[in-house]
Design a protein around this motif. Structure first.
Motif, short mmCIF file in Angstrom:
data_model
loop_
_atom_site.label_atom_id
_atom_site.label_comp_id
_atom_site.label_asym_id
_atom_site.label_seq_id
_atom_site.Cartn_x
_atom_site.Cartn_y
_atom_site.Cartn_z
N UNK A 163 0.94 -1.12 0.16
CA UNK A 163 -0.06 -0.07 -0.04
C UNK A 163 0.79 1.06 -0.10
N UNK A 164 0.42 2.38 -0.63
CA UNK A 164 0.99 3.60 -0.48
C UNK A 164 0.27 4.68 0.46
N UNK A 165 1.06 5.57 1.16
CA UNK A 165 0.49 6.71 2.04
C UNK A 165 -0.30 7.63 0.96
N UNK A 166 0.13 7.77 -0.26
CA UNK A 166 -0.46 8.66 -1.09
C UNK A 166 -1.79 8.08 -1.78
N UNK A 167 -3.04 8.73 -1.43
CA UNK A 167 -4.17 8.07 -1.78
C UNK A 167 -4.21 7.99 -3.30
N UNK A 168 -3.57 8.77 -4.01
CA UNK A 168 -3.71 8.85 -5.41
C UNK A 168 -3.13 7.58 -5.93
N UNK A 169 -1.91 7.35 -5.60
CA UNK A 169 -1.11 6.10 -5.96
C UNK A 169 -1.25 4.87 -4.98
N UNK A 170 -2.21 4.82 -4.43
CA UNK A 170 -2.46 3.66 -3.57
C UNK A 170 -3.11 2.50 -4.10
N UNK A 171 -2.44 1.34 -4.42
CA UNK A 171 -3.02 0.23 -5.06
C UNK A 171 -4.02 -0.13 -4.51
N UNK A 172 -3.97 -0.31 -3.16
CA UNK A 172 -5.10 -0.96 -2.28
C UNK A 172 -6.29 -0.40 -2.56
N UNK A 173 -6.53 0.97 -2.42
CA UNK A 173 -7.45 1.88 -2.66
C UNK A 173 -7.99 1.62 -4.05
N UNK A 174 -7.32 1.47 -5.02
CA UNK A 174 -7.31 1.38 -6.34
C UNK A 174 -8.22 0.04 -6.63
N UNK A 175 -7.73 -1.05 -6.23
CA UNK A 175 -8.09 -2.28 -6.51
C UNK A 175 -9.87 -2.32 -5.72
N UNK A 176 -9.82 -1.65 -4.42
CA UNK A 176 -10.98 -1.92 -3.78
C UNK A 176 -12.03 -1.09 -4.66
N UNK A 177 -11.73 0.09 -5.09
CA UNK A 177 -12.59 0.96 -5.97
C UNK A 177 -13.21 0.42 -7.32
N UNK A 178 -12.19 -0.48 -7.84
CA UNK A 178 -12.71 -1.24 -8.97
C UNK A 178 -13.62 -2.38 -8.86
N UNK A 179 -13.21 -2.91 -7.74
CA UNK A 179 -13.96 -4.12 -7.33
C UNK A 179 -15.38 -3.60 -6.97
N UNK A 180 -15.45 -2.56 -6.29
CA UNK A 180 -17.03 -2.08 -6.12
C UNK A 180 -17.62 -1.46 -7.41
#
Length: 384
Positions: free
Chosen positions: A247-264
């Motif tokens: 995971x990345x501290x930067x929300x823009x570049x965080x793959x964890x957040x990106x995967x969750x957003x796409x799965x949603x």
């Protein structure tokens, strides 16, 4: 001739002296079955045709399922389709030249390779055609390759002189940030493309590895995204490998957040399984894939390239036409090497890969030791 009473009389045939009737002629000796590879032990007799089993059709046919596996063995579907295309082209050329296509002679094989050279095809394309044609031939009737390989090797030299090596430019941290910033997360396509960019960069994916991902291949927790790469260029037997992306501290570049957003987003589209990356319409709905017989719901590597290039264009990259998904792999590997790491395992290269050493590790070390850095340090008063 007189016979005793009650004795059975049988038909008899008068024959010339020294000749036997055809029905009782002695059988010819069975022919030996040997070649220059035969090895016999002391006292062992020569094997003959009489020792050979008698085969029937049952011994020669395979089932439809087995035939399909043989056609696609050790090659992805796109490779199998390409092989068939190459064979069709060869057969058409042979028909036009009045030559037999299968099994072909070595002269026909060599002449076709010369024909492809005259057309100016790339050495790699010619090599693929040669492989497709030769593997198409019966096992014991394959054409010789020595002359064709010799011609191709000479052609490679002239090809290299007149063709500049074009490598996909690496997508640097700065460019990656600019590309991700173009992804409008209020849209389905924006969520998909951000996820694609960050996974491609984080796992150093080849484009087909991204295209082949299934939802079941992607696991996410608070600290990592884990991708299960079912097969790759260095894993043709499809043993599978896992690659973790932190995971990345930067929300823009965080793959964890990106995967969750796409799965949603996928769940909102009614998708729970199957292909992870999907083709979308301009309205953000799932594209109809009824005619995509080869890949079904799975997009192609070319589609991944188009998405990457589109984001580079929106980000204002001057060389956006040259940028491909491979730039994510190159840029990520370069960043790891420059930070003192080894990108080999993360990118699923073979251990001790010469490509990684030459393109990333050696280059990073060379840059770190560049003598101009000492000049700049002296100017700024900083220690070299």
């Amino acid at each position: 001739m007189e016979h005793e009473a009650g004795a059975e009389v049988v038909d008899a045939e008068v024959v010339e002296e020294g000749r036997l009737p055809a029905a009782i002629q002695p059988r010819p000796a069975a022919r030996p079955v040997v070649d220059r590879h035969t090895i016999l032990y002391p006292g062992q007799g020569l094997p003959t045709e009489a020792d050979q089993p008698t085969y029937t059709e049952r011994d020669l046919y395979v089932s439809e399922q087995t035939a399909e596996r043989l056609e696609n063995q050790s090659a992805p579907k796109n490779t199998s389709a390409n092989y068939q295309s190459q064979r069709n082209k060869f057969a058409a050329w042979c028909a036009g030249e009045g030559r037999v296509a299968r099994p072909c002679t070595t002269a026909t094989y060599v002449e076709y390779v010369a024909h492809l050279i005259e057309l100016g095809r790339s050495p790699n394309a010619i090599n693929a055609a040669m492989s497709a044609i030769r593997t198409w031939m019966p096992e014991d009737q394959k054409p010789g390759t020595k002359q064709a390989r010799g011609m191709l090797n000479e052609y490679r030299k002239t090809w290299a002189k007149r063709t500049a090596v074009r490598k996909a430019p690496p997508i640097t941290d700065e460019l990656l940030r600019a590309m991700v910033a173009t992804c409008d997360l209020r849209t389905i396509a924006g969520r998909r493309d951000r996820c694609m960019l960050l996974l491609g960069r984080g796992a150093l994916n080849r484009r087909i590895e991204l295209a082949d991902l299934s939802i079941a291949d992607v696991a996410v927790d608070d600290d990592f995204v884990t991708l299960h790469i079912r097969s790759s260029k260095t894993d043709q037997e499809a043993k599978g490998e896992h690659t973790d992306i932190p995971a990345e501290d930067d929300p823009l570049l965080d793959p964890v957040a990106a995967v969750r957003d796409w799965l949603t987003a996928l769940h909102h589209l009614g998708v729970r399984e199957g292909a992870f990356f999907r083709a979308l319409t301009s309205r953000g709905t799932l594209q109809n894939r009824a005619v995509a017989k080869e890949r079904g719901d799975y997009v192609t590597g070319d589609a991944i390239n188009d998405w990457v290039r589109g984001r580079a264009h929106k980000a204002g990259a001057k060389n956006w036409q040259q940028i491909t998904a491979h730039g994510l792999r190159r840029g990520g590997a370069q960043a790891i090497a420059e930070a003192g790491g080894d990108p080999t395992k993360q990118g699923r290269w073979k251990p001790g890969s010469a490509v990684v050493k030459r393109e990333y590790l050696d280059r990073a070390q060379s840059r770190a030791e560049n003598p101009w850095l000492k000049v700049q340090a002296k100017r700024s008063g900083k220690p070299a």
